[in-house]
Design a protein around this motif. Structure first.
Motif, mmCIF file in Angstrom:
data_model
loop_
_atom_site.group_PDB
_atom_site.id
_atom_site.type_symbol
_atom_site.label_atom_id
_atom_site.label_comp_id
_atom_site.label_asym_id
_atom_site.label_seq_id
_atom_site.Cartn_x
_atom_site.Cartn_y
_atom_site.Cartn_z
ATOM 1 N N PHE A 88 0.832 -1.212 0.000
ATOM 2 C CA PHE A 88 0.000 0.000 0.000
ATOM 3 C C PHE A 88 0.865 1.261 0.000
ATOM 4 O O PHE A 88 0.615 2.211 0.755
ATOM 5 N N SER A 117 7.534 -3.944 7.143
ATOM 6 C CA SER A 117 6.195 -3.363 7.127
ATOM 7 C C SER A 117 5.661 -3.195 8.543
ATOM 8 O O SER A 117 6.061 -3.898 9.479
ATOM 9 N N ASN A 138 -6.444 -2.985 3.006
ATOM 10 C CA ASN A 138 -6.441 -1.541 3.240
ATOM 11 C C ASN A 138 -7.898 -1.112 3.398
ATOM 12 O O ASN A 138 -8.694 -1.251 2.479
ATOM 13 N N SER A 140 -9.089 1.870 3.684
ATOM 14 C CA SER A 140 -9.418 3.167 3.106
ATOM 15 C C SER A 140 -10.259 2.982 1.846
ATOM 16 O O SER A 140 -9.960 2.131 1.000
ATOM 17 N N TYR A 166 -4.648 -2.025 7.288
ATOM 18 C CA TYR A 166 -4.000 -0.713 7.202
ATOM 19 C C TYR A 166 -5.081 0.366 7.069
ATOM 20 O O TYR A 166 -6.176 0.109 6.589
ATOM 21 N N ASN A 167 -4.726 1.589 7.466
ATOM 22 C CA ASN A 167 -5.593 2.760 7.303
ATOM 23 C C ASN A 167 -7.007 2.510 7.823
ATOM 24 O O ASN A 167 -7.990 2.699 7.094
#
Length: 260
Positions: A88, A117, A138, A140, A166-167
């Protein structure tokens, strides 16, 4: 040293200088230019002969084009990301710009240098929650629709993967993680372990282990890596530190589970 330009796409790790690889440090030491999102560029110490080019978080393609243009001019360019550049981050953006850009760019000396990471750093801090099959998403919806995120969440839960996110939550879209938690509770139940690892390897590091039933959206922000265990993930006492326990996912699946 060659006078020809080159481009290195580098991961700076999750935060601590100790987690920057020697390969990445060597590329930075040789670079004439560093390109990246402002907070990541500022992690690279200024020195004579180095120009730092910081830009906004949503300018990935323009940033990649700028790096390719400078490398084509003969400069030694490093594009920096946090963590690993292929997770990402800027790795895909550079190759997207390369595919759509000047044909001459394809002859450039381009290398991707891996980094540690946030997902792997957080897993190591907590034990081994990603010790068996896992997936990484992710959360997002800036570049993909929420419907696709929800579909992938449900399918990952159905496949009984451990999951890394993530995010998870930002000020501009605080409702997204609440929706994700609802989907995960429906698919996995309230007792499934969930882990919040914020700013891993920095002085602001914070680890928290709880269950999906006890989790709240406010436990995460954009500096938080969230992990959800599989049905086999275990919590055991013995950790000296904030949580007082280790979390791990066994390497094997019982034959009774595999047959289902």
């Amino acid at each position: 040293m060659s006078d020809q330009g080159w481009l290195r796409i580098v991961g700076l790790g999750p935060g601590s200088e100790a987690l920057i690889t020697p390969e990445a440090s060597s590329a930075l030491a040789q670079a004439t230019d560093v390109v990246g999102y402002v907070p990541y560029v500022e992690r690279v110490a200024p020195r004579t002969g180095l120009t730092r080019h910081g830009s906004d978080n949503r300018e990935e393609i323009r940033r990649a084009e700028q790096a390719l243009e400078m490398a084509a001019e003969g400069r030694r360019v490093v594009v920096v990301s946090s963590g690993d550049p292929g997770v990402f981050a800027m790795g895909a953006a550079v190759f997207e710009a390369l595919e759509a850009g000047e044909p001459a760019w394809r002859a450039l000396d381009i290398q991707v240098l891996p980094g540690v990471s946030a997902m792997l750093a957080a897993s190591a801090r907590l034990g081994a929650p990603l010790g068996h099959d896992f997936c990484c998403l992710n959360l997002s919806d800036n570049l993909k629709p929420w419907a696709l995120i929800e579909k992938r969440l449900r399918l990952a839960a159905e496949a009984d993967f451990a999951m890394a996110f993530y995010n998870p939550r930002s000020r501009s879209r605080p409702e997204g993680f609440a929706r994700a938690l609802t989907v995960l509770r429906e698919a996995c139940g309230d007792e499934r372990p969930i882990m919040f690892a914020r700013a891993v390897s920095t002085p602001e590091e914070r680890l928290r282990v709880t269950t999906l039933g006890e989790a709240t959206p406010e436990m995460a922000d954009m500096r938080t890596l969230v992990m959800v265990g599989s049905s086999l993930t275990r919590r055991i006492p013995g950790r000296a530190g904030e949580e007082g326990e280790w979390v791990y996912t066994p390497r094997s699946v019982p034959s009774s589970e595999a047959a289902q």
